[in-house]
Structure formats: C-alpha cells, structure tokens
Design a protein around this motif. Structure first.
Motif, PDB file in Angstrom:
ATOM      1  N   ASP A   1       0.835  -1.209   0.000  1.00 34.63           N
ATOM      2  CA  ASP A   1       0.000   0.000   0.000  1.00 34.63           C
ATOM      3  C   ASP A   1       0.867   1.255   0.000  1.00 34.63           C
ATOM      4  O   ASP A   1       0.918   2.004   0.979  1.00 34.63           O
ATOM      5  CB  ASP A   1      -0.943  -0.027   1.216  1.00 34.63           C
ATOM      6  CG  ASP A   1      -1.900   1.169   1.205  1.00 34.63           C
ATOM      7  OD1 ASP A   1      -2.192   1.680   0.102  1.00 34.63           O
ATOM      8  OD2 ASP A   1      -2.348   1.575   2.291  1.00 34.63           O
TER       9      ASP A   1
ATOM     10  N   ALA B   1       0.408   3.981  -1.381  1.00 32.22           N
ATOM     11  CA  ALA B   1      -0.328   5.244  -1.348  1.00 32.22           C
ATOM     12  C   ALA B   1      -0.686   5.691   0.060  1.00 32.22           C
ATOM     13  O   ALA B   1      -0.930   6.875   0.284  1.00 32.22           O
ATOM     14  CB  ALA B   1      -1.592   5.128  -2.194  1.00 32.22           C
ATOM     15  N   GLY B   2      -0.727   4.753   1.021  1.00 30.78           N
ATOM     16  CA  GLY B   2      -1.254   5.202   2.296  1.00 30.78           C
ATOM     17  C   GLY B   2      -0.741   4.516   3.549  1.00 30.78           C
ATOM     18  O   GLY B   2      -1.278   4.757   4.631  1.00 30.78           O
ATOM     19  N   SER B   3       0.254   3.660   3.433  1.00 30.31           N
ATOM     20  CA  SER B   3       0.724   2.967   4.642  1.00 30.31           C
ATOM     21  C   SER B   3       2.230   3.128   4.812  1.00 30.31           C
ATOM     22  O   SER B   3       2.971   3.282   3.840  1.00 30.31           O
ATOM     23  CB  SER B   3       0.384   1.478   4.557  1.00 30.31           C
ATOM     24  OG  SER B   3      -1.007   1.297   4.545  1.00 30.31           O
TER      25      SER B   3
ATOM     26  N   ARG C   1      -7.409   3.233   5.667  1.00 25.67           N
ATOM     27  CA  ARG C   1      -7.094   2.446   4.472  1.00 25.67           C
ATOM     28  C   ARG C   1      -7.796   1.085   4.522  1.00 25.67           C
ATOM     29  O   ARG C   1      -7.870   0.453   5.571  1.00 25.67           O
ATOM     30  CB  ARG C   1      -5.583   2.186   4.378  1.00 25.67           C
ATOM     31  CG  ARG C   1      -4.734   3.430   4.343  1.00 25.67           C
ATOM     32  CD  ARG C   1      -4.882   4.229   3.105  1.00 25.67           C
ATOM     33  NE  ARG C   1      -4.384   3.533   1.906  1.00 25.67           N
ATOM     34  CZ  ARG C   1      -4.576   3.991   0.662  1.00 25.67           C
ATOM     35  NH1 ARG C   1      -5.244   5.104   0.455  1.00 25.67           N
ATOM     36  NH2 ARG C   1      -4.091   3.328  -0.370  1.00 25.67           N
TER      37      ARG C   1
ATOM     38  N   MET D   1      -7.331  -2.537   3.827  1.00 29.68           N
ATOM     39  CA  MET D   1      -6.132  -3.363   3.676  1.00 29.68           C
ATOM     40  C   MET D   1      -6.388  -4.672   2.916  1.00 29.68           C
ATOM     41  O   MET D   1      -5.499  -5.501   2.773  1.00 29.68           O
ATOM     42  CB  MET D   1      -5.500  -3.640   5.043  1.00 29.68           C
ATOM     43  CG  MET D   1      -5.036  -2.379   5.766  1.00 29.68           C
ATOM     44  SD  MET D   1      -4.181  -1.157   4.714  1.00 29.68           S
ATOM     45  CE  MET D   1      -2.740  -2.117   4.207  1.00 29.68           C
TER      46      MET D   1
END
Lengths: 328, 293, 169
Positions: free
Chosen positions: A122, A124-126, B217, B219
């Motif tokens: 991820d 883009a966001g993690s 998010r 996941m």
C-alpha cells in the motif's frame, strides 16, 4: 510504471556484464517484479531478463539434482526425479499460486520474491520500513494475521511468501550464485536475512550477484517427505502457515528429521531445536508435540497472529505422524 | 420502468428498454416472455437493452428488474393491442371486438379463444400502409409493495468437513431450495441461484473487508488480498424451487438475484457448529476460529 | 523482434513497459483477452504461450519475443465454428457476465494438455504416478487460478469434464 531499459541475456556471463554496467534488476517470470514495478514499489533503471538462461535439471555426481535458476516452477514440480526423490519440493511448488503463475515463475525469482504484506503493497497510504526505510511499520498494531512469529523486529514483521523455499530449507538446498567477484555457494537457510533494523535488505546477495541454480543432496528423509499448507481459501492463497518435513526412521528410531515452517518469518524457518530433540527418539505424537512446544517457545506473536503457534504445532505434528505412520 | 414495443412490416417485434444485462439472463428471459405474450416465435423477437437512449429503465438491483421489466412489457402489450385494433379498422376479422376481448396469438391478434377471428400484425400494418407500429408502456411500484407484503423464502443445506488439526472448513455439498414465485427460465434461474450461493460461500468462509482505522485504508482492497471463492472451494450445488406463481405480479415471477446469497453463511455456520460444537458468530469462518481443544 | 499471435506475426512494441495484455488489447485490438486485476490475482487475462497457460498482464510483451501466443480469438473448431469447449460452456451455462470466460477457456484448454501429460496437481494423491482418471476435484484445483464472480463454477467444471471425456486431439 517508470521507464526502464530492457536487456535479454543468453548466458550468465552476459547477464552479469549487462547488470554491471547499470543499476539493474534481474527479471525471471515477472510474476512479482512486474507487479511491484507497476505499483511503483520497485523502479529499476534496467531489467536484465534471465528467464532465457539455460533451464535444465541435471543429476549431480553425489546423486542429487542441480536445478537451473531459470527452470519454471511447474517444470520442477512435474519432473519425475523431483516427484520421487524430493516429493516435498514438488508438493510445495504445487501448493503455490496458480498454474498460470507457476508456468511463468522461475526458481531464482521464486527465491527472491518479496513479501505480500498488505502494508508493503500500500504505497499510497501505509508506512513500511521495507518499502521506505525509516517510515515505520503499520503492520505492527494493524492487520497482522499473515505476519511473522519468529525473527521479527520492531521495524518489520513481514513474512517471506514462498512455498518452494520452505521445502528447499527442509532439504538443505544450496544456492549457486555468480557475481562480479566470482562464484559462491550459499545454503538456502543463510540466503534470506531477518529484518533487524534494515528490513529493506532481504538477502545476503551482493549487488549484481545472480542466482544460477539450486543444488539438492540425496537423502532418505528427502525421499520420504511431505508438505502441508494451511490457508483460508482452499487454493490460490498464501499460507497462514505451511510445513515442509522429511523423516527417516531406522530400527524404530528417528535417524534423520527435517522440519521447516513457512508463513512464520521473513525467511523459511527451520525448526532446528525440535529436530535436535527428536533425533534418535522413537516417533510418537506426544514427543512431536513436546519438541514443537520447545521450538515455539521462542515465538513472539501479535494481535492478529497468535493462533499461528497452536496451528503450527498441530500441523507439524500431524505431518510428522503421517510420515512416521503413527497414530495422529 | 418503461418499455417500447415496435412491430415492423414483417411482423418482427423489437422490445427496448434502458435496462441492464450483467449476465443474469435479462435478455433471454424477456425475449421468451415477450414472444409468449405477443404470440410470436422466439426468432421474431429482439430485445434491446443497455443503452440510455432507450426508454427509461431502472437499475438492475433489489431483485426487481425481471418483475418490473415484465410488468412494463405487459403494459406496453395492452396498449399495443388497443392501437392495433384501431389501426385494423372495420375491414378485419377483429371488427366489432373490444380490446379486452382480444389476445395475442399466431403473430397477430384474435378474439380470445377463437382462431377464426384472427389477423396477423403483418396484415394489419400492410392494410394501414404502415412500416411499423410502436407503443411505450410503463410499470409503477408493484401492487405487492403498496398493499401486500409478499416475500421470497429459501432454505439452504450444507454438508462440510472441519479439519481437527487446522480448523480449515471445506464444503462438500450445498443445496438451495427457493420459493420465489414462477421461475421463468430454469437454466438461467439455476445459474443465478448457484451464483448467489457461491457469493454466500465467500461471505461464510473467506471474504472480509479490512479497514485500518488508524489510516482509513482498506487493507484488503485487491483481489489478491480479498479472497473470493476459487473453483476448489465450490462443490456441486443442487437447487430446487417451488415454482408457485405470485398472483400479484404480471408473470407470477419475483426477482431471484439476491436470495441465493442470504442463507448460505448461516447454513455453513450451523453445519460447522454441528460438526465441532463450536458456535462462531463472526464471519468469515476462518481456520483460526476452529482450532479445537 | 516479433511475436506470433494466433498464427500471424506481429512486431513487438518499442517500449518494454507494454504488457502482453496491453499489446493484445490496446495495440492489436484483440480484446477477447480481458483485463481483470492487472496484478496476477484473477486469471482473466490468461493466454497460451508456447503451449503453456500464462498471465498476459504480468508478461512483458518483449519477453514473448519469438514465442507463439494463442488467445481466445484463436480458439476455433476445425470447421471454423466454435471450439468444442466454447460450445460446452454454452450448453452447461458456464458463465453469466462472461468476463472471466476467455481466461477460463484458454486456461482449461492448456490444462487439459497438462492433465493428459500426467502432470500432478496439489490434490493428486500419488505424486509419482500422477493423476488417475479425471476427477472434478482435479479440475477444480487446476482451474483455481481463474476466478469467477458470477459463480458459474459448476457449469465451467461440467464443460471441462465433457472436453476431457472427449477424444484426445
């Protein structure tokens, strides 16, 4: 996907020389690397396609096999000598991915595939220390059902996703490597690194080094071996945990035993402690369980993956009971 | 929901509406329905859908499309009969009849039950020197939603194995029985029921949206992380139905798009309870929840 | 640098980023092969390269240099009509929306060859012997790399079983 130069190598020397000229990644079947490049997680300036290097499986003088790094996973799995002398390897390969992916994936690429941790993917966001060193690890305190119980660090708890490598770990496989500085052999068990404070460095390979093959030694335990993969979905899913095991019993005593676990660490995890306890004993379920308790005492679990300790213990015991022909 | 029925000089009908076909058999079923209603052979009917230039159609969802599209075709066909009667004039075997005395048969109109008083679409249009006739009909909220409460029912049966080593659940047999009004096409209906039940299997065993509340998010946002059933998860599935027509809907049919899904997770959880004695109330039923003592 | 697709030779793209899937769909208008997840998770883009089923989304087109590709457009019967498996899919209602169908069919045709060659699968009981007869479990395991969201699995397995029961080509 960012631009890159593409070169197709026809022999290892050519691959090394091209890779030496530019910062490059070797490309096998592309089943992992192409995906990571498309996600902009990897952005090599050049790819050296090594999928057309000689792909042969040959007998070695010691009665073992040397499997070329460019051999496709399905070819290894279906090879008559692998099926009869190293069934654990055949089964592990067949447990992995899908037929289409196994037709593409090479042995070298399988070894060097990267984690499937959702936080690693991820971008883009993690936060992920493996993807972006120093950014943090969102898997800790997040969804970590698939994550490590052995060898993790505060920086990374990802697992290595390969099934094949778990079998290779049980078989004491030796990886043949060619690099700018010459050739060397690396035991598979020493090839992958635990994360420590540099989870982005995943193997002991040096820049430019190329895996050329994997050597297997013959043994009775290799010929009497099995693989069991536990997963949510019955096929086409990564392991919650997996077990590769081989057993040789002589005169009622365990003469050779190999236990490797998948889905529990950043590398295939060889259960050396349990093996040591069981060597020389007569096979029985209680003894298997006790040895696994000792092995798993070192496990460190998280919110999502505490079940793996019990699951690993039971699954290994069941596989060993089956190999030993004793009551499960 | 609106439907336009057009009949051309060769007696071929085109039934058009901005409805949707996602594979559940809308085109097939409404073609059969239209042919039956208009007294035409199947090959004389074309169904056009999936284009917003066509008469207004509502969405394919809520298990509503088949019934509401069917009702609109019904309404359009009633108008069609009236207009054809007017167009036919006095020089026709239909002369003197009222619209409610007519039925569609043999590619035309006739007096109900009387084959001797029949005229074909082709003949009516030819005499009127017309190339085609076109009418639009609409369906409103079905009566069953205004005055009645009529619901479909299902019962799902499941046979499964739970590994006493790993807690993995594998389904061996699945049976779905359904009371959903009249079944219009057994083949497409069976496929829709099965398809729904397989979605139910995913809901029961593997499918889960993971929301990381720290970041917002998802996941499990990719098909590699969100596990829909694969072939090996899916057993042979038997489906059966009562086929009792619903007296309040135009074809006696109700929607069947969703009911396949609904009972499966409960059936799987109950079967797993029967097998293990463990009552799990949180889906999906993953192996870690069935590591038995 | 050239690639043969369904018997016709085509030049390879200059940009190595082009996947085999994009070459087929975007440059050659062979849109029968479907783009699903574009990351190796669904099997919708399955094509046959040199006899082996692979995922065209993860294959760089340049990697297929000199190889022979078969796509759904190349699956025809001897008389030019539907391939027997396509016909069987219709008869057994092996699809609803049809999006996964080209991938299922390409996958199954290559799978039948693997089966007849005696390749084992994860559910094959005796690894050394290979698969015995044709079982629905074997078909299911071997086809598990092709997802179907509409839930046409039973019909797909029926159709493949029929193909397997027929004469070897």
């Amino acid at each position: 996907m960012r631009s890159f130069d593409y070169h197709c190598a026809t022999n290892p020397a050519e691959a090394l020389s091209i890779a030496g000229a530019a910062p490059a990644r070797y490309l096998g079947g592309g089943t992992n690397l192409v995906d990571l490049m498309r996600q902009n997680i990897e952005a090599p300036a050049a790819l050296v396609d090594v999928s057309r290097l000689p792909a042969v499986i040959e007998e070695t003088p010691n009665g073992g096999l040397l499997i070329g790094a460019a051999v496709r996973n399905n070819v290894v799995a279906a090879h008559p000598s692998v099926r009869t002398r190293y069934p654990v390897l055949s089964r592990a390969l067949l447990a992995g991915a899908s037929a289409q992916i196994r037709n593409m994936a090479t042995v070298g690429g399988n070894i060097l595939q990267r984690t499937r941790c959702a936080y690693f993917y991820d971008a883009a966001g993690s936060h992920c220390n493996k993807r972006e060193p120093g950014s943090g690890c969102d898997a800790i305190g997040g969804f970590n059902r698939y994550h490590a119980i052995f060898g993790a660090s505060e920086h990374c708890i990802a697992t290595h996703p390969s099934d094949m490598c778990v079998a290779l770990a049980a078989l004491d496989a030796v990886v043949h490597v060619k690099g700018p500085g010459g050739e060397r052999d690396v035991p598979l068990l020493d090839l992958h690194r635990l994360p420590g404070d540099r989870p982005d460095i995943e193997t002991v390979l040096q820049p430019g080094e190329l895996i050329t093959g994997v050597a297997l030694s013959p043994s009775a335990a290799a010929a009497h071996s099995a693989y069991r993969k536990v997963r949510d979905r019955s096929s086409y899913a990564f392991a919650l945990i997996s077990v590769a095991a081989g057993l040789e019993v002589v005169d009622g005593r365990i003469a050779d035993i190999r236990i490797a676990l998948g889905g529990v660490a950043a590398k295939p995890w060889r259960a050396l402690r349990a093996e040591e306890m069981l060597l020389g004993t007569d096979p029985a379920k209680e003894r298997f369980l006790a040895a696994l308790d000792a092995e798993l005492a070192a496990a460190k679990t998280f919110d999502g993956n505490a079940f793996k300790v019990e699951l690993a213990k039971r699954t290994v015991a069941a596989v060993l009971c089956e190999l030993a022909g004793v009551n499960p | 929901m609106s439907v336009r029925i057009t009949i051309d000089g060769e007696g071929h009908a085109t039934v058009a509406s901005a409805a949707h076909e996602m594979g559940m058999g809308t085109t097939t079923v409404q073609r059969q329905h239209s042919a039956d209603r208009l007294g035409l052979p199947l090959e004389s009917v074309t169904v056009k859908i999936g284009d917003t230039s066509l008469p207004f159609g509502s969405f394919a969802g809520g298990s509503s499309q088949t019934a509401s599209l069917g009702a609109a075709i019904n309404a359009a066909s009633v108008k069609l009969a009236g207009e054809l009667l007017r167009m036919a004039g006095n020089d026709t075997p239909l002369a003197g009849l009222r619209a409610n005395e007519l039925e569609f048969a043999d590619a035309g109109l006739r007096k109900i039950g009387d084959a001797s008083r029949h005229e074909s679409f082709k003949s009516i249009l030819k005499r009127a020197a017309r190339n085609e006739i076109s009418v639009t009909g609409e369906s409103g909220t079905p009566l069953e939603m205004l005055k009645f409460s009529i619901h479909s029912r299902s019962a799902i049966f499941c046979e499964l194995r739970v590994s006493d080593v790993t807690g993995e659940i594998r389904i061996d047999r699945l049976v779905g029985s359904f009371d959903c009004g009249r079944i219009l096409n057994p083949k497409t209906a069976a496929s829709q029921f099965r398809g729904g039940m397989i979605m139910g299997l995913g809901m029961a065993l593997t499918e889960e949206t993971l929301l990381d509340e720290r970041s917002g998010r998802i996941m499990s946002a990719s098909i590699t992380d969100y596990h829909v059933p694969v072939h090996l998860d899916v057993p042979d599935i038997d489906v059966l139905w009562t086929d009792i027509p619903d007296p309040r809907t135009p074809m006696g049919a109700r929607g069947i798009g969703e009911i396949g899904v609904t009972g499966v997770a409960a059936a799987v959880a109950n079967a797993a309870f029967n097998a293990t004695g463990r009552r799990v109330r949180e889906l999906p039923l993953t192996p870690d929840k069935f590591l038995l003592d | 640098m050239a690639i043969v697709i369904n018997g016709t030779e085509y030049p390879l793209p200059d940009d190595p980023r082009v996947s085999l899937l994009d070459l087929l769909r975007e440059q050659l208008q062979l849109t029968g092969t479907k783009l699903g997840c574009n990351q190796g998770g669904c099997g919708a883009c399955t094509v046959i390269v040199d006899g082996a089923r692979v995922l065209s989304c993860l294959t760089l087109a340049v990697q297929a240099d000199g190889r022979e590709v078969r796509t759904i457009e190349g699956m025809v019967a001897a008389d030019g009509g539907l391939h027997p498996l396509q016909q069987a899919f219709i008869e057994h209602d092996g699809f609803q929306c049809g999006y996964c169908t080209p991938g299922q069919i390409c996958s199954a045709i290559a799978m039948v060859a693997e089966y007849r060659r005696g390749d084992p699968s994860y559910v094959t009981a005796d690894l050394a012997e290979g698969p015995k007869g044709t079982t629905r479990q074997e078909i299911r395991e071997r086809m598990s790399g092709n997802l179907c969201r509409c839930g046409a699995h039973n019909g797909i397995v029926d159709a493949i079983e029929e193909l397997l029961a027929g004469e070897a080509p």
